[in-house]
Every structure is written in structure tokens, then in C-alpha cells.
Design a protein around this motif. Structure first.
Motif, PDB file in Angstrom:
ATOM      1  N   THR A 252       0.637  -1.389  -0.032  1.00  0.00           N
ATOM      2  CA  THR A 252      -0.083   0.128   0.043  1.00  0.00           C
ATOM      3  C   THR A 252       0.717   1.176   0.066  1.00  0.00           C
ATOM      4  O   THR A 252       0.165   2.418  -0.011  1.00  0.00           O
ATOM      5  CB  THR A 252      -0.909   0.013   1.128  1.00  0.00           C
ATOM      6  N   ASN A 253       2.125   1.178   0.125  1.00  0.00           N
ATOM      7  CA  ASN A 253       3.038   2.490  -0.017  1.00  0.00           C
ATOM      8  C   ASN A 253       4.188   2.344  -0.758  1.00  0.00           C
ATOM      9  O   ASN A 253       4.556   1.093  -0.997  1.00  0.00           O
ATOM     10  CB  ASN A 253       2.995   3.077   1.687  1.00  0.00           C
ATOM     11  N   ASP A 254       5.083   3.234  -0.756  1.00  0.00           N
ATOM     12  CA  ASP A 254       6.244   3.164  -1.477  1.00  0.00           C
ATOM     13  C   ASP A 254       7.650   3.497  -0.723  1.00  0.00           C
ATOM     14  O   ASP A 254       8.431   4.322  -0.980  1.00  0.00           O
ATOM     15  CB  ASP A 254       6.128   4.192  -2.505  1.00  0.00           C
ATOM     16  N   HIS A 255       7.150   3.535   0.872  1.00  0.00           N
ATOM     17  CA  HIS A 255       8.202   3.710   1.551  1.00  0.00           C
ATOM     18  C   HIS A 255       9.637   2.641   1.570  1.00  0.00           C
ATOM     19  O   HIS A 255       9.299   1.695   0.850  1.00  0.00           O
ATOM     20  CB  HIS A 255       7.966   3.512   3.088  1.00  0.00           C
ATOM     21  N   LYS A 256      10.567   3.070   1.759  1.00  0.00           N
ATOM     22  CA  LYS A 256      11.778   2.384   1.558  1.00  0.00           C
ATOM     23  C   LYS A 256      11.598   1.114   2.604  1.00  0.00           C
ATOM     24  O   LYS A 256      10.890   1.020   3.475  1.00  0.00           O
ATOM     25  CB  LYS A 256      13.099   3.177   2.310  1.00  0.00           C
ATOM     26  N   ILE A 257      12.097  -0.019   2.005  1.00  0.00           N
ATOM     27  CA  ILE A 257      11.823  -1.352   2.655  1.00  0.00           C
ATOM     28  C   ILE A 257      12.675  -1.312   4.125  1.00  0.00           C
ATOM     29  O   ILE A 257      11.997  -1.871   5.145  1.00  0.00           O
ATOM     30  CB  ILE A 257      12.696  -2.446   1.902  1.00  0.00           C
ATOM     31  N   SER A 258      13.722  -0.536   4.395  1.00  0.00           N
ATOM     32  CA  SER A 258      14.244  -0.517   5.601  1.00  0.00           C
ATOM     33  C   SER A 258      13.244   0.220   6.520  1.00  0.00           C
ATOM     34  O   SER A 258      12.997   0.097   7.838  1.00  0.00           O
ATOM     35  CB  SER A 258      15.510   0.267   5.614  1.00  0.00           C
ATOM     36  N   ASP A 259      12.658   1.316   6.133  1.00  0.00           N
ATOM     37  CA  ASP A 259      11.833   1.991   6.831  1.00  0.00           C
ATOM     38  C   ASP A 259      10.299   1.362   7.281  1.00  0.00           C
ATOM     39  O   ASP A 259       9.972   1.186   8.320  1.00  0.00           O
ATOM     40  CB  ASP A 259      10.916   3.361   6.246  1.00  0.00           C
ATOM     41  N   VAL A 260       9.956   0.183   6.291  1.00  0.00           N
ATOM     42  CA  VAL A 260       8.842  -0.813   6.553  1.00  0.00           C
ATOM     43  C   VAL A 260       9.343  -1.603   7.686  1.00  0.00           C
ATOM     44  O   VAL A 260       8.404  -1.855   8.410  1.00  0.00           O
ATOM     45  CB  VAL A 260       8.726  -1.289   5.428  1.00  0.00           C
ATOM     46  N   ALA A 261      10.557  -2.069   7.616  1.00  0.00           N
ATOM     47  CA  ALA A 261      11.099  -2.954   8.512  1.00  0.00           C
ATOM     48  C   ALA A 261      11.198  -2.264   9.878  1.00  0.00           C
ATOM     49  O   ALA A 261      10.640  -3.021  10.792  1.00  0.00           O
ATOM     50  CB  ALA A 261      12.326  -3.574   8.196  1.00  0.00           C
ATOM     51  N   ALA A 262      11.398  -0.964  10.102  1.00  0.00           N
ATOM     52  CA  ALA A 262      11.693  -0.426  11.092  1.00  0.00           C
ATOM     53  C   ALA A 262      10.334  -0.100  11.927  1.00  0.00           C
ATOM     54  O   ALA A 262      10.316  -0.156  13.132  1.00  0.00           O
ATOM     55  CB  ALA A 262      12.536   0.890  11.016  1.00  0.00           C
ATOM     56  N   SER A 263       9.222   0.080  10.910  1.00  0.00           N
ATOM     57  CA  SER A 263       8.118   0.358  11.493  1.00  0.00           C
ATOM     58  C   SER A 263       7.272  -0.846  12.260  1.00  0.00           C
ATOM     59  O   SER A 263       6.483  -0.816  12.955  1.00  0.00           O
ATOM     60  CB  SER A 263       7.095   0.873  10.418  1.00  0.00           C
TER      61      SER A 263
END
Length: 292
Positions: A252-263
Motif C-alpha cells: 500500500t505504500n512506496d516507503h523504503k523497505i528499511s523504513d517498513v522493517a523499522a516500523s
């Protein structure tokens, strides 16, 4: 609600190859498909959105987590809740022949109790559909793996498909048996509430000790209950919940994969990538590309 609809017949020849009597897809349901019946067995899982499922002469509201076992000859069709694009109804379908299911019972499930086979064999013999509701996130990872393995056709994919369908049938059977009058509904509801809490707090999940304290049971008792009702240990469930949350974000979003993991609480990208591939069978970038 009783309804009458024109029904078309969909033969399995449209989907199956001689050497592969199984087919898996992921579709965005629309208002164009007609109600249909088929000469194969279908297991349908609602992955996103909401709408209605018309089965024979019955109309049922459906939402994420609903699953249906549809024997040969049962007519059905899914409909989204509205024409609006934002209200997509996404459904995974796993279809296979009756002969393939019989072979699966013989090869994969020969050690199961007789009543396990009876649930599904009676349904197929009577052309009686079955419905299930996902409670602990047990169905979606299996359908995502089924879809990927079927689409990729990598070496040994048929073995993985057989194992995933067998595991899916086991979870379906458990969900029926766990909610018989003999089961402790209060205990199951408490456990379910705990698992929902864990899935909603992926970035900082509670520990096994804290989780057991919430239910006023020992850590060992909680471990046994989790194994019985989800097939996973506490840590495995937490990891699956975190990766499932990541999958939703990657869709659903285009955030960096590292940001997704951190979330969801993962800072070590090497560990995160290893765990994501272990659970889903593909890397985070491959998952995003496949589902966007």
C-alpha cells in the motif's frame, strides 16, 4: 436471503494441465463475473476488502479472513461492496480436482484421524459447502505462498503446493473443531484477544511472560495453547504477525523497505530479509513488485 440467478458452468479444462490438476490465482472481484459452478473443488480466501458471496441460493456478507470450501457442483460468485475502486474485494482461489484431493489425503494426511477426512469427504459427497473464519492469521501466509509457488514454478514447487494445501486443510479442520460446544469458548476468546493485540502492536510486542500474565496462566500453558490453536510458538507467531504487517505496508505504500522493517520493530536488515524470505518464500522487493 434467497435469490435466483442464471448459472454458467466453468470446466476445469480452462485451468488445468494434464500434469498439473491444480491452479492458484489472486483476483480483484468485480460485477462482471456471472454466478458459476464447476467440476473441480475450490478453496476461496478473502484477502482484502469486503462484499458479498453468493453460494447456491444464499447471500453472505464477506470480509478479510473469510474462507470457503466449495465442492464440485456448488455455484457461487463474489461481489465487491460497491463500484468504487477503493473498495476492492481481493480473493485468492486454490482449485484442484477431486482426484488430486484424494491423492493428497493418501500421501500427506494418511496419519490423520478418520474424522479429519470425514469433514471434507462428506462435504464433497454431499456437495455441501463449508465456511471458515480466520482468527489468528493462519490462512493468509499459506495463500501467499501457494500463489507465489504456483506462479514461479520453481524446482520442487508441486511438493510445496501439496504441503501448503495439506496444512490449510488441517487449519480449516481445527477451526471447526475448536469451536464445538465442548471447547472452552471463554479461553479461546481470551487467547484470540491476546493474538489480536499482538498483531496490532507489532513494533513493540509484549514478551511471552507478559502475554501469559494477561491470561493469568503460566508461560508453558500459553505455549501449549498457541501450538494447539495456531501451530506456532509464541516467537513464531510474533514474527509472522510482524511480517504480515510488513506485507500490508509493501502493498500500500512506496516507503523504503528499511523504513517498513523499522516500523514493525526490525532494525537489522540482514535478519529482516532472511526472516521475510523464510516466511513468504520471496524477498521484500520481490513481494512489492508482485503485489503492486
Amino acid at each position: 436471503m434467497t435469490i435466483k440467478r442464471s448459472i454458467i458452468e466453468t470446466p476445469g479444462d480452462q485451468y488445468f494441465l494434464p500434469e498439473l490438476p491444480l491452479y492458484v490465482n489472486r483476483v480483484h472481484e468485480s460485477f462482471e463475473m456471472l454466478q458459476h459452478k464447476h467440476d473441480f473443488i475450490e478453496i476461496s480466501y478473502v484477502a482484502e476488502g469486503s462484499g458479498a458471496h453468493y453460494i447456491d441460493n444464499t447471500s453472505l456478507p464477506v470480509s478479510k479472513g473469510d474462507l470457503f470450501f466449495l465442492p464440485v457442483g456448488v455455484s457461487h460468485v463474489f461481489r465487491p461492496s460497491s463500484f468504487a475502486q477503493k473498495n476492492n474485494l481481493v480473493v485468492y482461489n486454490c482449485i484442484f480436482t477431486q482426484e488430486w484431493l484424494n491423492q493428497l489425503f493418501h500421501l500427506q494426511l494418511s496419519g490423520s484421524k478418520d474424522d479429519f477426512n470425514v469433514l471434507f469427504m462428506q462435504a464433497t459427497e454431499r456437495a455441501a459447502w463449508l465456511s471458515f473464519k480466520e482468527r489468528n492469521g493462519e490462512f493468509q501466509p499459506l495463500f501467499e505462498r501457494l500463489h507465489f509457488e504456483f506462479s514461479a514454478h520453481r524446482s520442487g514447487f508441486m511438493t510445496i503446493l501439496q504441503t501448503c494445501v495439506a496444512q490449510l486443510l488441517v487449519y480449516m479442520y481445527r477451526s471447526k473443531m475448536d469451536f464445538t460446544p465442548e471447547a472452552s469458548k471463554a479461553n479461546l476468546q481470551d487467547l484470540d484477544s491476546l493474538l489480536i493485540y499482538i498483531r496490532g502492536h507489532c513494533s513493540s510486542p509484549i514478551s511471552l511472560k507478559e502475554a501469559a500474565a494477561r491470561l493469568s496462566i503460566s508461560e508453558r500453558q500459553l505455549h501449549r495453547q498457541l501450538k494447539k490453536h495456531t501451530g506456532m510458538s509464541f516467537m513464531e507467531f510474533v514474527q509472522h504477525a510482524r511480517i504480515e504487517a510488513c506485507c500490508q505496508l509493501l502493498r500500500t505504500n512506496d516507503h523504503k523497505i528499511s523504513d517498513v522493517a523499522a516500523s514493525v520493530g526490525y532494525q537489522d536488515m540482514k535478519f529482516f530479509n532472511h526472516l521475510f524470505k523464510k516466511i513468504t518464500g520471496i524477498t521484500p522487493s520481490q513481494f512489492r513488485q508482485q503485489h503492486r
